[in-house]
Design an enzyme around this catalytic site. Structure first.
Site, short mmCIF file in Angstrom:
data_model
loop_
_atom_site.label_atom_id
_atom_site.label_comp_id
_atom_site.label_asym_id
_atom_site.label_seq_id
_atom_site.Cartn_x
_atom_site.Cartn_y
_atom_site.Cartn_z
NE ARG A 297 -29.98 -87.88 24.10
CZ ARG A 297 -31.29 -87.81 24.34
NH1 ARG A 297 -31.89 -86.61 24.41
NH2 ARG A 297 -32.02 -88.90 24.51
CE LYS B 12 -30.29 -91.48 20.51
NZ LYS B 12 -29.56 -92.26 21.55
CG HIS C 111 -23.86 -89.20 27.32
ND1 HIS C 111 -24.72 -90.08 27.93
CD2 HIS C 111 -24.49 -88.80 26.19
CE1 HIS C 111 -25.80 -90.23 27.19
NE2 HIS C 111 -25.70 -89.46 26.14
NE ARG D 119 -28.65 -88.17 28.48
CZ ARG D 119 -29.92 -87.81 28.37
NH1 ARG D 119 -30.30 -86.58 28.77
NH2 ARG D 119 -30.81 -88.63 27.87
CG HIS E 97 -34.17 -91.90 28.17
ND1 HIS E 97 -33.76 -92.49 29.35
CD2 HIS E 97 -33.04 -91.39 27.61
CE1 HIS E 97 -32.45 -92.34 29.49
NE2 HIS E 97 -31.99 -91.69 28.44
CE1 TYR F 141 -54.89 -96.26 23.41
CE2 TYR F 141 -53.02 -97.69 22.93
CZ TYR F 141 -54.33 -97.29 22.68
OH TYR F 141 -55.04 -97.89 21.69
#
Length: 407
Positions: A242, A269, A332, A335, A359, A369
């Site tokens: 970012r 984030k 941005h 990305r 993310h 999991y």
């Protein structure tokens, strides 16, 4: 003998405190420092008590007598004037603490203590500044959905649909906090969820065509702007993090020996520390940067101030000067470019790409999991990506992607 204003004004301080009686328990206490204090002597349940009524001349003789008479009526009705005064003082204090502004400030202090990023706190205070003029001084428990809707619709009519949506969301969080701390009974923002016009989603412009992206990389290589901006602009495609994380990168986060950039949780984030594997090309750019800014805190400091990070508009500004408008490419957008081309290559797993982009997994059960960071794959992918960028920049017409699952 009843007091007069003249008698009170002429009363002088003595070596010790002394009293001037008025009647029905009211008297003026003249202290040795010269202060003149109204006091009322009364009995409740056979016990003598005293009540402070204020000081002279702030409270004049007429007002002091009115306060005395009110207190005597309370005594006659079976109440203790001292207790009533204390309850009123507490009620006034609670009323002040129960305004929307006060509760919102408490809420912001809470999320700040929980470790929310400084940028998040700043945005939250900005939202509060938008709501304060209309709602700030209102007792939070008295604010109605209709009252809040009027504020939101005003923002919407001004063309700020996304702001109106964020204002409703922030107000709702404040109201829910007030409910949780027993200062309100309900959240008036909740029934307004469908009352606003949905904003049109705006995606960050990005170039996802390999050939066109190669043209951008060549333009970046030839860019002749400020040296630090040039380095940041060259570094960004290789790591595709970012923009805020890149411009605030600090030298203490860079591990040259192990080729890793560790971004601390407070800047991420998702509020988790994030490790970025560094390719040979990324390390080379950082080595260049170290010769310019290695003696300071930031890898890419602000022009003219090594104590601050690069401006958040620096990369976008450089792209505009290169002829790439905001509808074509953004800081941005690197990305999105990386995400698209890495996925299209077929060489790397979806999970490795998503973790490289830091993310969060939207499937909460799956996320619980599936905690692997795919680190070895990401290290290999980082070097492949930088090599691929070099091919694009050098003008490769066709880049063949090999399916990693092919036998």
């Amino acid at each position: 003998m009843a007091l007069t204003d003249t008698t009170i004004r002429q009363a002088k301080a003595r070596d010790n405190d002394w009293k001037l009686a008025d009647g029905k328990g009211l008297y003026l206490l003249v202290t040795k420092t010269g202060s003149k204090l109204w006091r009322l002597k009364f009995r409740v349940g056979g016990k003598e008590k005293k009540l402070a009524l204020g000081s002279y001349p702030e409270i004049g003789l007429k007002e002091a007598r009115a306060k005395r008479d009110e207190a005597r009526r309370l005594v006659q009705s079976g109440s203790d004037p001292s207790s009533v005064k204390r309850e009123r003082r507490i009620a006034k204090k609670l009323a002040t603490a129960n305004t929307f502004d006060a509760i919102a400030e408490e809420y912001i202090a809470k999320i700040e203590a929980e470790g929310r990023a400084g940028a998040t706190i700043g945005k939250t205070r900005w939202l509060l500044s938008k709501l304060s003029p209309a709602l700030g001084s209102r007792p939070i428990g008295e604010i109605t959905p209709h009252e809040l809707l009027a504020v939101l619709k005003a923002s919407e009519r001004a063309g700020h649909r996304e702001t109106a949506r964020r204002l409703r969301s922030f107000a709702s969080r404040v109201f829910r906090y007030a409910v949780a701390t027993v200062r309100a009974k309900s959240d008036p923002a909740q029934p307004l969820r469908g009352a606003l016009v949905s904003p049109v989603a705006k995606h960050h412009a990005a170039i996802t065509d390999p050939v066109a992206f190669g043209g951008l990389l060549r333009a970046i290589e030839e860019y002749s702007g400020q040296p630090v901006t040039c380095l940041a602009l060259r570094f960004t495609p290789h790591v595709f993090q970012r923009p805020g994380e890149i411009r605030q990168a600090e030298w203490t986060e860079i591990d040259f020996e192990n080729a890793v950039w560790t971004i601390p949780a407070e800047r991420m984030k998702q509020r988790h520390a994030h490790r970025v594997p560094l390719s040979r090309q990324a390390l080379a750019i950082l080595s260049e940067a170290h010769e310019l800014t290695g003696g300071g805190r930031y890898v890419f400091p602000k022009l003219g101030s090594s104590l601050k990070p690069m401006s958040e508009n620096a990369i976008n500004g450089a792209l505009r000067r290169l002829g790439y408008g905001s509808d074509r490419m953004t800081a941005h957008g690197f990305r999105s470019t990386a995400s698209s081309l890495l996925n299209e290559s077929g060489k790397w797993s979806y999970d490795a790409i998503e973790r490289a982009l830091s993310h969060a997994d939207r499937n909460q059960v799956r996320a619980a999991y599936h905690r692997g960071t795919h680190w070895l794959e990401r290290v290999e992918m980082a070097q492949w990506w930088s090599d691929y960028l070099d091919q694009l920049r050098n003008g490769a017409d066709i880049v063949l992607f090999t399916d990693r699952n092919a036998g």
